[in-house]
Design a protein around this motif. Structure first.
Motif, PDB file in Angstrom:
ATOM      1  N   HIS A  86       4.469  -7.953   6.666  1.00 53.92           N
ATOM      2  CA  HIS A  86       4.599  -6.606   6.091  1.00 53.92           C
ATOM      3  C   HIS A  86       4.115  -5.544   7.063  1.00 53.92           C
ATOM      4  O   HIS A  86       3.105  -5.732   7.742  1.00 53.92           O
ATOM      5  N   GLN A  90      -2.876  -0.662   3.796  1.00 56.25           N
ATOM      6  CA  GLN A  90      -3.684  -0.078   2.731  1.00 56.25           C
ATOM      7  C   GLN A  90      -4.139   1.335   3.137  1.00 56.25           C
ATOM      8  O   GLN A  90      -4.267   1.612   4.328  1.00 56.25           O
ATOM      9  N   ASP A 119      -4.124  -6.880   9.040  1.00 57.40           N
ATOM     10  CA  ASP A 119      -3.355  -6.953   7.783  1.00 57.40           C
ATOM     11  C   ASP A 119      -2.329  -5.836   7.732  1.00 57.40           C
ATOM     12  O   ASP A 119      -2.616  -4.755   7.262  1.00 57.40           O
ATOM     13  N   GLU A 153       4.123  -4.676   0.503  1.00 55.49           N
ATOM     14  CA  GLU A 153       3.250  -5.793   0.141  1.00 55.49           C
ATOM     15  C   GLU A 153       1.957  -5.290  -0.475  1.00 55.49           C
ATOM     16  O   GLU A 153       1.461  -5.848  -1.450  1.00 55.49           O
ATOM     17  N   GLU A 154       1.431  -4.214   0.084  1.00 58.42           N
ATOM     18  CA  GLU A 154       0.129  -3.718  -0.383  1.00 58.42           C
ATOM     19  C   GLU A 154       0.221  -2.990  -1.723  1.00 58.42           C
ATOM     20  O   GLU A 154      -0.793  -2.575  -2.277  1.00 58.42           O
ATOM     21  N   HIS A 427      -8.517  -4.074   4.324  1.00 66.57           N
ATOM     22  CA  HIS A 427      -8.599  -3.109   3.200  1.00 66.57           C
ATOM     23  C   HIS A 427      -9.855  -2.241   3.255  1.00 66.57           C
ATOM     24  O   HIS A 427     -10.074  -1.448   2.358  1.00 66.57           O
TER      25      HIS A 427
HETATM   26 ZN    ZN Z   1      -3.556  -6.544   2.495  1.00 65.50          ZN
END
Ligand code: ZN
Ligand code: BES
Length: 458
Positions: A86, A90, A119, A153-154, A427
């Motif tokens: 992804h 965030q 991420d 995704e988030e 995050h």
């Molecule tokens: Zn994440």
């Protein structure tokens, strides 16, 4: 393969510079003011896939677009691997807790600090560079490849399962490979055997039609903040178990082998505790910390809102209160069912004088792998060569909602091989990813494609 590995080795600095460009795009999917940036990240990625030697398209969805990359010249005998990641991130807040700005990647002590470094932009980019190393360094790839990168995704991947349904023929594959998770420890490559699912709800409690003087009305009119607190306090018992009737009905017990494998991992509980900085650890009685994180379901308040929270005192009876509550789920719990049970439970325990409304935000199914067979064996060999250590099988408490859907819709098993490290602040402020794992991980992926090309060959 030697040519691909050489190419990767002699381009590490350029790869990293390029990653920094990706990280500079604030593709925050949750915020509409960043829609332009999210779109920009999608186009940037599509362009990099083309430069790597794949064809690529940016496909619109009702939300953020999906980037689809393809290379299918390995021949009909060669397996097809779907690589998922992804490109959304965030929100970076709270900004004042970042040592360097979230969208200005900065290297300190071998770590790349930036939102999305771990991420998942950093890890997704590693796949793009491993593909480029094959196609530009060796002129070919041992597998046919479909890359699916989403921008939601988030925020729950709501539009991705319908996308996978719609394009199921084009996405047909022998395995799904995902790098969006962490290694158990530095130098210890890891393969996931599970992910938890998620059910996310908002609870709204209201009483009077507006805020009231707490002296003139308090005592006779219900206080939504108090009512909400009482309702939330009913969600667990003294053993840390969730009290919602039926909550555990679908939970499958884990086999003794998995539990003893978990117990055998080199886990340092005190290091974990001091790493998070809490005075102590707690959870469901009868389970170890790793079991509580990986194979047991939970219920957590993620946010609370009510009344006056500014400076000084204000005597007010709030008109409403709100809580964000999420459940991490394990096989075979169903997110929709859990949200419904939560609603029934809150209605049953609701105090007099308030109205309660439960709004379902999003959900995702839990996932569990079968680690026996050629897919995990191939990954084990690739990781062992790249890291010089035998990989461990680990669970994961977080969620990647689409993984179960991929397996269900495409009928292909998923392999989750992540390169982030514990404590990498996914995050949170100061998210980081090590340069070492970025470089080594690209080498591992180059090898992984090779291993998959041999072991999944039909
Ligand atoms: Zn994440
Ligand atoms: N990369 C994470 C999942 C993850 C978290 C893997 C921690 C390994 C360690 C993923 O991007 C994520 O954060 N997922 C969300 C899903 C949710 C928003 C539907 C999560 O788990 O909260």
């Amino acid at each position: 393969m030697a040519d691909a590995l050489d190419y990767a080795r002699s381009n590490t600095e350029r790869f990293r510079e390029e990653l920094f460009d990706f990280l500079r795009i604030p593709s925050v999917s949750a915020r509409s003011e960043h829609d332009g940036d999210t779109e920009k990240a999608a186009r940037w990625l599509a362009e990099r896939l083309r430069a790597a030697g794949l064809t690529s398209e940016v496909i619109e969805t009702p939300g953020h677009p999906v980037v689809l990359g393809e290379w299918r010249d390995a021949g009909p005998e060669a397996p097809t691997v779907l690589i998922y990641g992804h490109y959304d991130v965030q929100p970076p807040e709270p900004l004042d807790l970042w040592t360097s700005p979230p969208f200005e990647p900065t290297v300190r002590e071998g770590r790349i600090y930036a939102r999305g470094s771990a991420d998942d932009k950093g890890q997704l980019h590693m796949h793009v560079k491993a593909l480029e190393s094959w196609l530009q360094g060796a002129g070919t790839l041992p597998i046919n490849v479909v890359v699916v990168a989403e921008g939601e995704e988030e925020v729950g991947s709501e539009n991705l399962a319908p996308f996978v349904e719609k394009y199921r023929e084009r996405l047909a594959c022998d395995a799904v490979v995902i790098s969006d998770s962490a290694m158990f420890d530095e130098g210890l490559p890891s393969l996931l055997f599970s992910l938890r699912g998620l059910a996310y709800v908002e609870v709204h409690v209201r009483a009077a039609k507006g805020d009231l003087h707490s002296g003139a009305y308090g005592g006779a009119v219900a206080n939504p903040a108090m009512a909400l607190a009482r309702m939330l306090a009913t969600l667990h018992d003294e053993n840390g178990r969730v009290t919602i009737p039926g909550f555990y009905d679908q939970v499958k017990e884990w086999d003794a082998d998995t539990r003893s494998a978990i117990a055998g991992l080199p886990f340092d509980e005190e290091r974990f505790r001091s790493g998070v900085g809490a005075p102590g650890l707690t959870g469901e009685a009868g389970f170890s910390t790793l079991e509580r994180l990986w194979i047991r379901p939970t219920c957590e308040v993620n946010g609370l809102l009510s009344g006056y929270t500014g400076e000084g005192a204000k005597t007010v009876l709030p008109a409403k209160a709100m809580a964000k509550v999420s459940f991490r789920l394990v096989p075979d719990q169903d997110p929709k069912r859990i949200a419904r049970l939560m609603e029934d439970h809150l209605r049953a325990v609701k105090p007099e004088g308030v109205a309660v409304e439960v709004v379902e935000l999003h959900g995702g199914n839990p996932w569990r792998a079968d680690p026996s067979g050629p897919l995990f064996d191939a990954a084990g060999r690739a990781l062992e060569q790249a890291f010089g250590a035998t990989p461990v099988l680990v669970g994961e408490g977080g969620s990647i909602p689409i993984v179960g859907d991929f397996e269900r819709i495409l009928g292909a098993p998923a392999l989750l091989v992540g390169f982030a490290l514990p404590g990498c602040n996914m995050h949170a402020p100061d998210e980081w990813f090590t340069i070492d794992n970025y470089d080594r991980g690209i080498g591992a992926l180059v090898r992984l494609y090779d291993e998959l090309g041999t072991s999944l060959r039909g």
